[in-house]
Design an enzyme around this catalytic site. Structure first.
Site, PDB file in Angstrom:
ATOM      1  N   PHE A   6      13.140  14.574  20.320  1.00  0.00           N
ATOM      2  CA  PHE A   6      13.699  13.803  19.206  1.00  0.00           C
ATOM      3  C   PHE A   6      14.542  14.716  18.309  1.00  0.00           C
ATOM      4  O   PHE A   6      15.667  14.379  17.924  1.00  0.00           O
ATOM      5  CB  PHE A   6      12.564  13.152  18.386  1.00  0.00           C
ATOM      6  CG  PHE A   6      13.048  12.246  17.273  1.00  0.00           C
ATOM      7  CD1 PHE A   6      13.258  10.897  17.496  1.00  0.00           C
ATOM      8  CD2 PHE A   6      13.302  12.751  16.000  1.00  0.00           C
ATOM      9  CE1 PHE A   6      13.714  10.065  16.480  1.00  0.00           C
ATOM     10  CE2 PHE A   6      13.755  11.934  14.978  1.00  0.00           C
ATOM     11  CZ  PHE A   6      13.956  10.591  15.217  1.00  0.00           C
ATOM     12  N   ASP A   7      13.988  15.900  17.982  1.00  0.00           N
ATOM     13  CA  ASP A   7      14.694  16.832  17.098  1.00  0.00           C
ATOM     14  C   ASP A   7      16.010  17.302  17.709  1.00  0.00           C
ATOM     15  O   ASP A   7      17.007  17.487  16.999  1.00  0.00           O
ATOM     16  CB  ASP A   7      13.802  18.036  16.775  1.00  0.00           C
ATOM     17  CG  ASP A   7      12.645  17.660  15.848  1.00  0.00           C
ATOM     18  OD1 ASP A   7      12.728  16.578  15.222  1.00  0.00           O
ATOM     19  OD2 ASP A   7      11.669  18.417  15.764  1.00  0.00           O
ATOM     20  N   LEU A  26      -0.143  -9.622 -10.250  1.00  0.00           N
ATOM     21  CA  LEU A  26      -1.147 -10.551  -9.727  1.00  0.00           C
ATOM     22  C   LEU A  26      -2.308 -10.715 -10.702  1.00  0.00           C
ATOM     23  O   LEU A  26      -2.683  -9.769 -11.398  1.00  0.00           O
ATOM     24  CB  LEU A  26      -1.702 -10.040  -8.390  1.00  0.00           C
ATOM     25  CG  LEU A  26      -0.731 -10.018  -7.208  1.00  0.00           C
ATOM     26  CD1 LEU A  26      -1.390  -9.365  -6.010  1.00  0.00           C
ATOM     27  CD2 LEU A  26      -0.267 -11.414  -6.848  1.00  0.00           C
ATOM     28  N   GLU A  47      -4.876  -9.810   2.707  1.00  0.00           N
ATOM     29  CA  GLU A  47      -4.225  -8.524   2.972  1.00  0.00           C
ATOM     30  C   GLU A  47      -4.891  -7.457   2.104  1.00  0.00           C
ATOM     31  O   GLU A  47      -5.338  -7.757   0.992  1.00  0.00           O
ATOM     32  CB  GLU A  47      -2.733  -8.602   2.618  1.00  0.00           C
ATOM     33  CG  GLU A  47      -1.974  -9.669   3.379  1.00  0.00           C
ATOM     34  CD  GLU A  47      -0.600  -9.938   2.771  1.00  0.00           C
ATOM     35  OE1 GLU A  47       0.054  -8.965   2.355  1.00  0.00           O
ATOM     36  OE2 GLU A  47      -0.210 -11.113   2.707  1.00  0.00           O
ATOM     37  N   LYS A  86      -5.095  -4.483  -0.483  1.00  0.00           N
ATOM     38  CA  LYS A  86      -4.273  -4.123  -1.647  1.00  0.00           C
ATOM     39  C   LYS A  86      -4.165  -2.602  -1.691  1.00  0.00           C
ATOM     40  O   LYS A  86      -5.080  -1.919  -2.135  1.00  0.00           O
ATOM     41  CB  LYS A  86      -4.926  -4.661  -2.924  1.00  0.00           C
ATOM     42  CG  LYS A  86      -4.073  -4.470  -4.159  1.00  0.00           C
ATOM     43  CD  LYS A  86      -4.757  -5.092  -5.373  1.00  0.00           C
ATOM     44  CE  LYS A  86      -3.877  -4.942  -6.598  1.00  0.00           C
ATOM     45  NZ  LYS A  86      -3.640  -3.550  -6.968  1.00  0.00           N
ATOM     46  N   ASP A 142      -2.940   1.040  -2.890  1.00  0.00           N
ATOM     47  CA  ASP A 142      -2.704   1.609  -4.204  1.00  0.00           C
ATOM     48  C   ASP A 142      -1.557   2.610  -4.118  1.00  0.00           C
ATOM     49  O   ASP A 142      -1.743   3.779  -3.790  1.00  0.00           O
ATOM     50  CB  ASP A 142      -3.978   2.304  -4.704  1.00  0.00           C
ATOM     51  CG  ASP A 142      -4.004   2.421  -6.216  1.00  0.00           C
ATOM     52  OD1 ASP A 142      -3.132   1.826  -6.857  1.00  0.00           O
ATOM     53  OD2 ASP A 142      -4.884   3.111  -6.739  1.00  0.00           O
ATOM     54  N   GLU A 182       4.571  -1.351  -0.743  1.00  0.00           N
ATOM     55  CA  GLU A 182       4.076  -0.195  -1.501  1.00  0.00           C
ATOM     56  C   GLU A 182       4.516   1.087  -0.818  1.00  0.00           C
ATOM     57  O   GLU A 182       4.414   1.205   0.411  1.00  0.00           O
ATOM     58  CB  GLU A 182       2.542  -0.151  -1.511  1.00  0.00           C
ATOM     59  CG  GLU A 182       1.761  -1.135  -2.277  1.00  0.00           C
ATOM     60  CD  GLU A 182       2.052  -1.261  -3.753  1.00  0.00           C
ATOM     61  OE1 GLU A 182       1.759  -0.326  -4.517  1.00  0.00           O
ATOM     62  OE2 GLU A 182       2.549  -2.301  -4.155  1.00  0.00           O
ATOM     63  N   TYR A 229       4.856  -6.242   2.809  1.00  0.00           N
ATOM     64  CA  TYR A 229       3.990  -7.425   2.872  1.00  0.00           C
ATOM     65  C   TYR A 229       4.582  -8.720   2.323  1.00  0.00           C
ATOM     66  O   TYR A 229       3.909  -9.737   2.296  1.00  0.00           O
ATOM     67  CB  TYR A 229       2.671  -7.147   2.133  1.00  0.00           C
ATOM     68  CG  TYR A 229       2.848  -6.542   0.754  1.00  0.00           C
ATOM     69  CD1 TYR A 229       3.386  -7.272  -0.309  1.00  0.00           C
ATOM     70  CD2 TYR A 229       2.489  -5.223   0.509  1.00  0.00           C
ATOM     71  CE1 TYR A 229       3.553  -6.717  -1.549  1.00  0.00           C
ATOM     72  CE2 TYR A 229       2.652  -4.651  -0.745  1.00  0.00           C
ATOM     73  CZ  TYR A 229       3.179  -5.403  -1.775  1.00  0.00           C
ATOM     74  OH  TYR A 229       3.356  -4.846  -3.012  1.00  0.00           O
ATOM     75  N   LYS A 280      -3.648 -14.829  -0.555  1.00  0.00           N
ATOM     76  CA  LYS A 280      -2.481 -15.668  -0.826  1.00  0.00           C
ATOM     77  C   LYS A 280      -2.620 -17.008  -0.117  1.00  0.00           C
ATOM     78  O   LYS A 280      -3.141 -17.062   1.006  1.00  0.00           O
ATOM     79  CB  LYS A 280      -1.201 -14.991  -0.316  1.00  0.00           C
ATOM     80  CG  LYS A 280      -0.900 -13.653  -0.950  1.00  0.00           C
ATOM     81  CD  LYS A 280       0.288 -12.986  -0.277  1.00  0.00           C
ATOM     82  CE  LYS A 280       0.519 -11.575  -0.812  1.00  0.00           C
ATOM     83  NZ  LYS A 280       1.513 -10.836  -0.033  1.00  0.00           N
ATOM     84  N   LYS A 329     -10.509  -7.319  -6.778  1.00  0.00           N
ATOM     85  CA  LYS A 329     -10.654  -5.869  -6.929  1.00  0.00           C
ATOM     86  C   LYS A 329     -12.064  -5.452  -6.509  1.00  0.00           C
ATOM     87  O   LYS A 329     -13.046  -6.079  -6.907  1.00  0.00           O
ATOM     88  CB  LYS A 329     -10.410  -5.449  -8.381  1.00  0.00           C
ATOM     89  CG  LYS A 329      -9.054  -5.874  -8.935  1.00  0.00           C
ATOM     90  CD  LYS A 329      -7.887  -5.231  -8.215  1.00  0.00           C
ATOM     91  CE  LYS A 329      -7.624  -3.813  -8.649  1.00  0.00           C
ATOM     92  NZ  LYS A 329      -6.898  -3.666  -9.902  1.00  0.00           N
ATOM     93  N   CYS A 347      -6.882   3.613 -42.900  1.00  0.00           N
ATOM     94  CA  CYS A 347      -5.952   3.923 -41.812  1.00  0.00           C
ATOM     95  C   CYS A 347      -5.909   5.433 -41.577  1.00  0.00           C
ATOM     96  O   CYS A 347      -5.710   6.198 -42.538  1.00  0.00           O
ATOM     97  CB  CYS A 347      -4.558   3.404 -42.165  1.00  0.00           C
ATOM     98  SG  CYS A 347      -3.307   3.865 -40.934  1.00  0.00           S
ATOM     99  N   CYS A 398      -2.018   6.589 -42.619  1.00  0.00           N
ATOM    100  CA  CYS A 398      -1.430   6.506 -43.971  1.00  0.00           C
ATOM    101  C   CYS A 398      -2.479   6.361 -45.067  1.00  0.00           C
ATOM    102  O   CYS A 398      -2.139   6.353 -46.253  1.00  0.00           O
ATOM    103  CB  CYS A 398      -0.429   5.349 -44.043  1.00  0.00           C
ATOM    104  SG  CYS A 398      -1.192   3.719 -43.915  1.00  0.00           S
ATOM    105  N   CYS A 406      -4.199  -2.252 -40.368  1.00  0.00           N
ATOM    106  CA  CYS A 406      -3.637  -1.538 -41.511  1.00  0.00           C
ATOM    107  C   CYS A 406      -2.539  -2.426 -42.088  1.00  0.00           C
ATOM    108  O   CYS A 406      -1.558  -2.715 -41.397  1.00  0.00           O
ATOM    109  CB  CYS A 406      -3.065  -0.189 -41.078  1.00  0.00           C
ATOM    110  SG  CYS A 406      -2.067   0.578 -42.379  1.00  0.00           S
ATOM    111  N   CYS A 456       3.582   2.665 -42.853  1.00  0.00           N
ATOM    112  CA  CYS A 456       2.671   3.370 -41.931  1.00  0.00           C
ATOM    113  C   CYS A 456       3.490   3.879 -40.743  1.00  0.00           C
ATOM    114  O   CYS A 456       4.031   3.070 -39.969  1.00  0.00           O
ATOM    115  CB  CYS A 456       1.579   2.412 -41.477  1.00  0.00           C
ATOM    116  SG  CYS A 456       0.325   3.184 -40.453  1.00  0.00           S
TER     117      CYS A 456
END
Length: 663
Positions: free
Chosen positions: A34-35, A81, A110, A112, A114, A169, A221, A284, A308, A402, A405, A420, A426
């Site tokens: 390939f290279d 979502l 599917e 999820k 990260d 992703e 996806y 979904k 989750k 506060c 301030c 505040c 502030c």
């Protein structure tokens, strides 16, 4: 064979082998072979620049340097979502969907992943653009960096549409991440914190040759276009694979939430066997027609839910409780922790939300506390290890003044947070309001970021957002890290913001409880700032979906002399304080006090266009039929339960043509 034919032949061959290796995991050539072919192509291209192709396989190595990433508006918004954390929440979601659809629904499950969300645009089978999620409405053009990722096809095969977008992703596999960190440690550099943040940061590197060195992957996806050659989510995943995309094989079709739950349980146990980070399952509705029927809320699709996995939890010492002041004056208590590793990141701070939460958990300084990172980005404290508490530890006394301030804090009846009230004096409130004013969904001032706002305020160049429009280049050049070109960009960005439409200006003013959706509704109803400013609480409450809290906040804002002066100055500087004539042309009160339900598939206009036409003409769109529904706009493949309910309640059923005649 001519040189041009040889180049084209090598490109086709390398695209084919790239797909076999990275997408199908079924290589026919050795890495060396390939290279060698890639090297041959590179030499031919270098010697014959007249046959350049921006999607050549040789572009994978990168080399383009991008100083500033262009902001691109998404053709189709990238929604976030809704999250679910229990079986009961999933079952409730299923009931809502089946009630709205009026029958059985199939689901696609599917994993999820990260990573960093990306939207790829293909035109005539070639990669045209890659844009980060950004705020969902617009993101950064990172095409040069994305082209270096082998799993992103530069050229497609099969019966792809002329133009479409595919979302997914960008992830960094565990193995590649570990190797990168080993090399950094060996070189005496700090290791990266986690794969997700490293993948996200990679997309914004200025030199694409550096991105090419990172073992990034791209998992896709979701197909999006005006017209697709498929009718369901599961079919779209199969079609995307045929075109040459890397679509995770773990997706499965399910007939009920009980089956979905089995899928969730399986992957909760087996997710650590995967080569990538995953933090849940996305469920979904499979049918695109049913997805259209269900539509969207202001933030997320009604037809999808992210389940989750149980949040990771660690214990550590709470060293000190400090208090943050937001742009509206809201006070948020923050737990400053002994650093602890949680979900791949080092956590030093966590939110304590409000005084009630502190009292409820009985959190005290020097306690050993349980910290959790669930669906929220900011970790939170969920409990105290009372066995390890020193009995002499004093109770937490919530701040009375506060921290910025010194003004005495107030807490309105029925509200959880302290505030505040020093609105105009502030510093964090002043800086926060201006930062909100310039943000992407508001005035979107190019060349001006949150840090620069703080510099401008601290240098006494501005005291409020109206002051931005009086700035001159020579005022800002002395600021730290402010060069001639960046000063010019900032002034030009401020000038260009005068074109931002009224509804976004209204959101930018930062009136408490007036978010994007409320600002849009108020702008359409009152059409200019003067009419809104003179509205009473009673008049505001009479508007659909405007409650007492919003109405009082609006009248309080315009009752302030300082605020009225700010608005007058913005108007004087040319900021849009009324609806544009072309926007007003499409608005009417023809459908005032009328509620519509839209169901089915339509020929002449899309569901979203129908919804917009109803709202532009003063009507209201509802997701379900009730005694208050005036019209059911019926398209093809309409849910039978909606039809039955409409007939039972005597709701008038009209066709697409009937509706178009009405407006």
């Amino acid at each position: 064979m001519t040189t041009e034919e040889k180049i084209k032949s090598l490109r086709e061959e390398l695209h084919h082998h790239n797909n076999l290796y990275y997408i199908q995991d079924d290589p026919e050539l050795s890495d060396y072979e390939f290279d060698m072919k890639l090297k041959e192509l590179q030499e031919l291209e270098n010697n014959h620049p007249e046959f350049e192709d921006k999607n050549s396989p040789t572009r994978r190595v990168g080399g383009a340097v991008t100083k500033n990433f262009e902001t691109v508006v998404h053709d189709f918004r990238m929604y976030s979502l809704s999250n679910s954390y229990s079986k009961e929440e999933l079952e409730d979601w299923e009931k809502r969907i089946e009630k709205a659809i009026g029958g059985k629904v199939q689901y696609v499950c599917e994993l999820k992943y990260d990573g960093a969300s990306i939207s790829l645009t293909y035109e005539n089978g070639k990669l045209a653009r890659a844009v980060t999620r950004g705020d969902g409405f617009q993101g950064d053009n990172v095409t040069n960096n994305i082209k270096t990722i082998p799993a992103v096809p530069l050229k497609l095969k099969g019966d792809y549409p002329e133009k479409f977008h595919i979302r997914g992703e960008i992830v960094l596999p565990y193995e590649g991440f570990a190797k990168m960190n080993a090399e950094r440690v060996e070189a005496g550099e700090e290791p990266y914190a986690n794969p997700r943040n490293t993948a996200s940061g990679s997309l914004k590197l200025q030199d694409s040759a550096e991105v090419a060195k990172r073992p990034l992957d791209c998992l896709l996806y979701s197909l999006v276009a005006d017209s697709l050659p498929v009718k369901s989510q599961f079919e779209s995943l199969e079609k995307a694979r045929e075109w040459g995309f890397k679509v995770p094989p773990e997706a499965e079709l399910k007939n009920s939430i009980a089956e979905v739950q089995d899928y969730v349980n399986y992957w909760d146990q087996h997710r650590h066997d995967l080569p990538y980070e995953t933090d849940g399952v996305v469920v979904k509705v499979n049918s695109f027609d049913q997805q259209d029927e269900l539509g969207y809320t202001a933030k997320s699709p009604r037809w999808a839910m992210a389940y989750k996995f149980k949040a990771e939890q660690e214990s550590t010492r709470l060293n000190k409780i400090t208090y943050q002041v937001g742009r509206t004056g809201a006070i948020t208590p923050v737990a400053n922790l002994e650093p602890v590793k949680l979900a791949g990141t080092i956590v030093k701070r966590a939110s304590l939300h409000n005084a009630d939460q502190i009292e409820k958990l009985d959190v005290r300084e020097q306690d050993i506390v349980y910290v959790e990172k669930g669906g929220e980005i900011i970790p939170k404290i969920v409990g105290v290890d009372f066995k390890q508490r020193d009995p002499n530890t004093p109770e937490t006394e919530y701040a009375t003044n506060c921290p910025e301030c010194g003004t005495e804090l107030i807490r309105n009846e029925g509200e959880a947070q302290h505030y505040c009230p020093n609105y105009n004096g502030c510093p964090p409130q002043i800086i926060g309001r201006i930062q909100h004013f310039i943000s992407r969904k508001a005035m979107d001032i190019e060349g001006l970021g949150g840090e620069t706002v703080a510099l401008l305020v601290n240098a006494n160049l501005i005291e409020n957002y109206a002051d931005l429009y009086t700035l001159k280049k020579e005022d800002i050049l002395p600021l730290e890290r402010m060069a001639e070109k960046s000063a010019e960009n900032l002034i030009n960005g401020i000038e260009k913001s005068k074109e931002i439409p009224f509804e976004r200006v209204l959101f930018a003013l930062g009136i408490r409880f007036v978010g994007e959706t409320v600002a849009k509704k108020l702008a359409k109803y009152y059409k200019n700032i003067d009419a809104l400013a003179s509205a009473t609480v009673e008049e505001l409450i009479a508007i659909d979906e405007i409650g007492g809290r919003i109405a009082e906040s609006l009248t309080d804002f315009f009752a302030s002399e300082e605020n009225r002066e700010l608005v007058a100055r913005l108007k004087q500087y040319g900021v849009q304080m009324e609806m544009a004539p072309e926007e007003l042309e499409n608005l009417s009160d023809k459908l005032a006090d009328k509620t519509f339900v839209i169901s089915g598939v339509f020929e002449k206009v899309s569901r979203n266009e129908l919804k917009k036409m109803i709202e532009d003409n003063g009507g209201k769109v509802s997701g379900s039929i009730s005694g208050k529904t005036n019209f059911l706009v019926a398209g093809d493949n309409m849910g039978p339960s909606k039809l039955a309910k409409a007939e039972k309640l005597g709701t008038k059923i009209i066709s697409e043509d009937d509706f178009l005649k009405m407006v």
